[in-house]
Design a protein around this motif. Structure first.
Motif: not given
Length: 402
Positions: A107-119, A334-344
């Motif tokens: 129940f942890r956010r995935t990259e897709a979950g970060d994309l949905l909520v944070d962007v 640039d929009a997502l890298s603050k969330l994770r170093g590497y991104y899928l």
């Protein structure tokens, strides 16, 4: 399938949970226990009267009504349907957000979950939900969110949903159909999927899944023959002949067209019909030339953004062919890298395509193409970015360095 928009609530609330039971309880507390005061009216009272176990004196305070937050969202949804019952909260928390890849097994956010909520979530819908004073409707998907949900839904269950949508389009076009008529198509689709994968039953789980598809088809046919839908609401949860079609509406593929006789009448939009026909045709082509368990991802990797361009952006976009994939991906990174170093790469590419499709010169870049371009670009300038296969060997992880 319940309203897709509730996934936004599930992902927002997931940060403090470790089990589906905890998530279901939080969803109940936020969507059912919290109330919103709204002006009273005969229309509102009539609508509330159709909500079982939701009408009572506690809702009536002078000229206003205190209604659960989810009722507020549902009432302000174009179809005015799709609320979660008490039991449905448990099912939703256990299944959908994880099945669609927004949460992992813990129940942890995935990259897709970060994309949905944070962007992709707008500040009005996020803050309105968190504060219990809705200014945006969390159940309504805007175009950008629809693209993400469409991809996640097809990646998770496209081997069934693509043939099913194609079957609806073939049978009804853009004409009206009832929920029962949509249900009559299910046995044939279940058996078609079982036949498609019958040669790929390598494990006991595979055989169990095929047996389940065939037994589901038989059970639906039995329910149709017995008109089980007429046996009262108490048995409705077991009525597999009644499909949930909210996902078609949420994605803009269909609309509800209630009549005097029934509120459960639907029709595909013209764009929804075209998408369903094209996607099912492409899927059938790949099934004839590839292994069945690779056909769906081939469609998504080779054609998804072309289909999206036609479905949501008027078909005006051209394939991106300017050479350097890093330039195409950089704004999204640039929009997502603050969330994770590497991104899928797949969610990264989805955001990059959303940016490009909404630009003055709309463009799109398919996954299979960018994958090849990245290999060439890395050989030419390995200091610009680094990338590697992810731990599941299903995608690349990318980090732009310069």
């Amino acid at each position: 399938m319940q309203r897709l928009g509730f996934c936004k609530a599930a992902v927002l609330l997931s940060g403090s949970v470790s089990s589906s039971g905890e998530l279901a309880q939080l969803m109940r507390e936020n969507l059912e226990a919290r109330t919103v005061k709204v002006p009273g009216s005969p229309d509102l009272d009539a609508w509330l009267a159709r909500r079982r176990n939701q009408v009572g004196a506690e809702m009536k305070e002078g000229s206003s009504r205190a209604i659960p937050l989810q009722d507020y969202y549902v009432r302000h949804h174009p179809s005015r349907t799709g609320w979660l019952s008490r039991e449905a909260f448990n099912e939703y928390a256990e299944y959908l957000a994880r099945r669609l890849g927004f949460l992992d097994d813990a129940f942890r956010r995935t990259e897709a979950g970060d994309l949905l909520v944070d962007v992709l979530m707008r500040s009005d819908e996020r803050e309105g939900f968190e504060q219990g004073e809705p200014r945006g409707n969390i159940l309504i998907l805007d175009t950008r969110q629809r693209v993400l949900f469409l991809y996640q839904l097809l990646a998770a269950d496209g081997d069934f949903l693509v043939p099913y949508a194609g079957s609806i389009a073939s049978r009804f076009g853009t004409s009206q159909f009832s929920y029962l008529e949509a249900g009559e198509l299910l046995p044939g689709v279940c058996r078609e999927v079982a036949r498609t994968f019958s040669g790929y039953t390598y494990t006991a789980d595979d055989r169990e899944m095929l047996d389940k598809l065939n037994s589901t088809a038989t059970r639906i046919e039995k329910h149709i023959a017995e008109s089980i839908e007429k046996q009262g609401s108490g048995s409705r949860r077991e009525q597999t002949s009644i499909p949930r079609l909210e996902w078609l509406i949420d994605l803009g593929l269909a609309k509800r067209q209630p009549t005097e006789d029934s509120a459960r009448v639907f029709a595909l939009t013209e764009q929804g019909r075209m998408f369903s026909v094209q996607a099912s045709s492409l899927y059938a082509q790949y099934l004839s030339t590839r292994y069945a368990d690779n056909a769906l991802m081939a469609v998504l990797d080779d054609h998804f953004y072309d289909l999206v361009s036609q479905l949501y952006f008027g078909g005006k976009a051209e394939p991106w062919d300017e050479g350097d994939p890093v330039d195409f991906l950089r704004p999204a990174f640039d929009a997502l890298s603050k969330l994770r170093g590497y991104y899928l790469l797949r969610p990264l590419l989805l955001l990059a395509n959303l940016n490009a499709l909404q630009s003055e010169l709309p463009r799109f870049l398919e996954y299979s193409k960018v994958r090849d371009l990245l290999e060439t670009a890395y050989q030419a300038a390995p200091d610009r970015f680094s990338y590697t296969i992810d731990r599941f060997a299903t995608d690349y992880q990318l980090r732009i360095l310069d």
